[in-house]
Design an enzyme around this catalytic site. Structure first.
Site, PDB file in Angstrom:
ATOM      1  N   GLU A   1       0.886  -1.172   0.000  1.00 13.06           N
ATOM      2  CA  GLU A   1       0.000   0.000   0.000  1.00 13.06           C
ATOM      3  C   GLU A   1       0.914   1.209   0.000  1.00 13.06           C
ATOM      4  O   GLU A   1       1.532   1.519   1.018  1.00 13.06           O
ATOM      5  CB  GLU A   1      -0.875   0.014   1.263  1.00 13.06           C
TER       6      GLU A   1
ATOM      7  N   CYS B   1      -3.190   8.548   3.256  1.00 14.06           N
ATOM      8  CA  CYS B   1      -2.882   8.073   1.903  1.00 14.06           C
ATOM      9  C   CYS B   1      -4.080   8.233   0.983  1.00 14.06           C
ATOM     10  O   CYS B   1      -3.924   8.289  -0.228  1.00 14.06           O
ATOM     11  CB  CYS B   1      -2.476   6.620   1.971  1.00 14.06           C
TER      12      CYS B   1
END
Ligand code: NAP
Length: 530
Positions: free
Chosen positions: A263, A302
């Protein structure tokens, strides 16, 4: 250490079923508001071969002896322990991450919510220890010999390497599926904010919920951790694209083909539909979402909106709407109850964000900032890590480069005009793969067209219409029912997504053999969820 005020204590590491301190001075964990040292973390001298073997053999065997439903119930008990200690965690998030309560809630309550979700969903996998995919398949003319696909838990360890911005949620959203599948966890939180993850693990260990070896934690740098990875392990990493690249190309990871889920960073978009009209609700909804995404956790998410695509026809109204909301955001020391946005995590992050804004401003134009001289009242600019929210604009996004390449991990976003839906999709795709795109439209045709056009380059597409304004869960909120992860620069990973997450922690094997044996095995297996 078991307090909400760590002082100058070294965070110990929990490996091989016991606590021990790393050697040397360790790295300092700093309060980003006051600049004071809170604790130190050191992994120096850690014997990772021993630690991983202990997790694999002691923790893994004990976990695999349990059924899915039994392990799911352990997740529920972990959630209860964390909920009981919530106040201590909020205090740590305040000191170590500079988090106002609302930011800490996303990390801490988000973790508890995710654990409870997997406790509930996991119980539906029942009292079995293996999964089956599909039914028996005939391989030839004779029905006596067939094939069955089964999923068995990995025999290795789940090595969970996390970023600094979600020390709690980042740990538990990864640990929940791993433990549910019977795979022991070795957690490696980001050093700068490791205190919260450390304290949570400490509480869970003290509550003696999990079998010995099922949960380990190492605070401090990764050192040679990855040298000890084997093919049966799974690495789940969250962090920057640069570190992701280093992990992917690590010789031991490559040699053993260890599983990796990455990720990484992302240049997420929000797109205002062409049906938005000045004075209409959609512009307001978009502006509110953009400002929330820019300021929650000071933009250190994010999934935060980095690029805002709006039809040129409503450019002025959108700009004014975002501007007005941004100027009302109260920024300062999160110890004051009315503060909405705190500092960045550290001085290095402050430098990185200021540098990123400078790069963006080379191509675009700054249209909102409190200015270079800005600093919240009552905090020392020398030691704290605040930055002003910054909104930029770029008139010709198809010719831009920096805005599609540089992730500025702070309260920063750029407005970009578009003319047609095709152009909006092309601009969004210039991010080369992102975690999430959100759409704001009341036109079902626009929602459906954009959703399917954006799906190949985005792990999640979040559509908001006026009708769902109060029901929608937020552009940046990661819900455990939905996939988290995106293609390309976002890392190419997939986490969560309900029980889809169990695939990563199972090895699938095609068993070919006598039908009677396969039927017996199938009878002891749970159907692979979706
Ligand atoms: P980072 O510097 O890449 O660090 C992430 C983690 O990797 C930390 O635990 C770090 O440990 C560890 N690490 C560093 N070098 C390593 C190595 N050679 N081997 C193994 N582990 C290593 O990222 P960050 O600054 O903490 O986080 C910010 C970034 O994460 C942003 O780019 C953001 O977009 C991204 N992020 C992505 C997601 C997502 O879900 N996609 C979520 C949150 C954040 P140390 O702390 O000890 O250096």
């Amino acid at each position: 250490m078991h307090s909400t005020s760590a002082g100058r204590v070294k965070l110990s590491n929990y490996l091989n079923g016991r606590w021990s301190e790393g050697s040397g001075q360790g790295e300092a964990l700093i309060d980003p508001v006051r600049g004071t040292e809170l604790a130190r973390a050191s992994s120096e001298g850690t014997d990772y071969t021993a630690a991983l073997n202990y997790a694999r053999h002691v923790g893994g065997s004990a976990l695999r002896a349990l059924t899915y439903a039994q392990r799911a119930s352990l997740l529920g008990r972990i959630a209860d322990v964390l909920a009981a200690n919530r106040d201590a965690y909020y205090q740590i998030a305040l000191e170590n991450s500079g988090s106002p309560k609302s930011d800490a809630a996303i990390d801490i309550d988000g973790a508890i919510f995710t654990l409870k979700y997997y406790a509930r969903e996991g119980s539906s996998l029942g009292e079995n220890r293996i999964l089956r995919e599909g039914s028996l398949a005939r391989l030839g003319k004779n029905e006596a010999f067939q094939s069955l696909h089964v999923g068995v838990p990995l025999r290795g360890a789940a090595i969970l390497i996390n970023a600094f911005n979600f020390p709690s949620w980042g740990l538990w959203e990864k640990a929940a599926p791993a433990l549910l599948c019977g795979v022991p966890v070795l957690a490696k939180p980001a050093t700068s904010t490791a205190w919260l993850a450390h304290r949570m693990v400490e509480d869970v260990v003290e509550a003696a919920i999990l079998p010995d070896g099922a949960l380990s934690i190492v605070c401090g740098s990764a050192g040679d951790l990855l040298d000890h990875v084997r093919g049966e392990d799974a690495i789940a990493f969250t962090g920057s694209a640069q570190t992701a690249q280093r992990i992917r190309s690590h010789p031991a990871v490559a040699l053993h083909s260890a599983r990796i889920n990455i990720e990484a960073d992302s240049l997420n978009v929000a797109i205002l539909g062409p049906d938005a009209k000045p004075g209409g609700a959609l512009i307001d909804l978009l502006a509110a979402e953009v400002v929330r995404e820019m300021t929650v956790k000071a933009g250190q998410k994010c999934t935060a909106i980095r690029r805002i695509l709006v039809p040129a026809s409503v450019w002025e109204t959108v700009t004014e709407g975002i501007h007005a909301r941004l100027s009302r955001v109260r920024i300062g020391d999160p110890r004051s109850a009315d503060v909405q946005m705190g500092p960045l995590i550290s001085k290095p992050q402050q430098r990185s964000v200021l540098d990123g804004v400078h790069q963006l401003a080379q191509e675009g134009k700054v249209i909102f900032t409190h200015g270079g001289e800005f600093y919240p009242h009552g905090v020392d600019p020398e030691v704290s890590a605040f930055v002003s929210p910054v909104l930029l604009a770029h008139d010709t996004p198809l010719n831009a480069r920096v805005v599609h390449e540089v992730e500025v991990f702070g309260p920063v976003a750029t407005l970009l005009p578009y003319r047609t839906l095709e152009e909006a999709v092309s601009i969004a795709e210039m991010g080369r793969g992102s975690l999430v795109a959100s759409l704001f439209s009341d036109d079902p045709r626009v929602i459906e067209t954009l959703a399917l056009q954006l799906a190949p380059s985005h792990g999640r597409v979040h559509a908001v219409s006026t009708e769902v304004a109060s029901a929608q869960t937020g552009h940046g909120n990661v819900m455990p029912m939905s996939i988290h992860g995106g293609p390309g620069r976002a890392g190419g990973g997939q986490e969560l997504g309900g029980l889809r997450a169990v695939r990563f922690y199972h090895q699938f094997s095609a068993l070919q053999g006598p039908t009677r044996s396969l039927q017996s095995i199938a009878g002891r297996a749970t159907d692979l969820p979706l």
